[in-house]
Structures are given as structure tokens and as C-alpha cells.
Design an enzyme around this catalytic site. Structure first.
Site, PDB file in Angstrom:
ATOM      1  N   CYS A  78       0.840  -1.202   0.000  1.00 43.53           N
ATOM      2  CA  CYS A  78       0.000   0.000   0.000  1.00 43.53           C
ATOM      3  C   CYS A  78       0.875   1.252   0.000  1.00 43.53           C
ATOM      4  O   CYS A  78       1.738   1.412   0.874  1.00 43.53           O
ATOM      5  CB  CYS A  78      -0.911   0.005   1.219  1.00 43.53           C
ATOM      6  SG  CYS A  78      -1.871   1.523   1.388  1.00 43.53           S
ATOM      7  N   VAL A  79       0.656   2.125  -0.950  1.00 48.13           N
ATOM      8  CA  VAL A  79       1.495   3.312  -1.107  1.00 48.13           C
ATOM      9  C   VAL A  79       1.431   4.230   0.112  1.00 48.13           C
ATOM     10  O   VAL A  79       2.459   4.696   0.592  1.00 48.13           O
ATOM     11  CB  VAL A  79       1.167   4.074  -2.413  1.00 48.13           C
ATOM     12  CG1 VAL A  79      -0.259   4.609  -2.421  1.00 48.13           C
ATOM     13  CG2 VAL A  79       2.161   5.197  -2.648  1.00 48.13           C
TER      14      VAL A  79
END
Length: 119
Positions: A78-79
């Protein structure tokens, strides 16, 4: 069966990352497909190539990388959670990629089951 996996815990502070890896490996060995492993919250730490466990300890990051290499498992970080923890493309271990929550949603739609490991 096609599984999506969500890992919410780091590699050495909780059993969840070990259990998720063992689940993925066992599923593949039984002929099932792992659609994607999505790393969220502290789980993004599983993707850091800066991890250096002692020689007599298991290397969870390398295990995930090997799983991706040998079986084509999509390892997505997840960024937003990654950036909060200093994980950027330059320090990602082999086989991992950074993307958004849409990848988790897609995995939940395309997989027969989405299995969550960790809080």
C-alpha cells in the site's frame, strides 16, 4: 481455489506475516492460486530490502521474494502505508511493488476468498 491475502503486520513483531507466508505456500503446494498478497499498515515492512535478520533467524522478506519469483505471486504494498513508514521504490525487496488500495479491492473481487492475517 483462488486466494487473495491481506497482511497487516510486520515481519518480526507478530506471527501474522509468518502465518500468511505459510498459508500461501501450502495453498500453492495444494494446487490453489494466490491472486495477490496485499501488504497494509505495518505489513508494508515485509517489503523492505533493508531488513537484515541474524544468520540463524528466518528471513521473512526473502521468503516473500522467493514466492513471487518461483510462483508469480503479485506482492503489492500500500502506497500510503509505505510512505508513512519510509518504504519507497528504492528500498523495496525483489518481487514487491507499490500501489494503491484499489489493488486490495480488486483482489477481493477476483479471488474466491480474501484471507486476512493480523489486526
Amino acid at each position: 481455489m483462488k486466494f487473495g491475502i491481506l497482511v497487516n503486520e510486520g515481519p518480526y513483531n507478530h506471527q501474522a506475516a509468518d502465518t500468511a507466508y505459510q498459508f500461501a505456500k501450502a495453498a500453492i503446494d495444494k494446487g490453489h492460486e494466490i491472486h495477490r498478497v496485499f501488504f497494509y499498515h505495518d505489513g508494508v515492512n515485509n517489503a523492505s530490502k533493508l531488513t537484515e535478520p541474524p544468520a540463524d533467524d528466518r528471513n521473512i522478506v526473502n521468503r516473500w521474494s522467493k514466492l513471487a519469483e518461483e510462483h508469480g505471486v503479485d506482492l503489492v504494498v500500500c502506497v500510503a502505508a509505505a510512505l508513512r513508514r519510509g518504504i519507497v521504490n528504492e528500498n523495496l525487496a525483489s518481487g514487491f511493488r507499490i500501489s494503491g488500495l484499489g489493488q486490495l479491492v480488486e483482489s477481493g473481487i477476483q479471488a474466491d476468498r480474501l484471507v486476512t492475517f493480523g489486526d
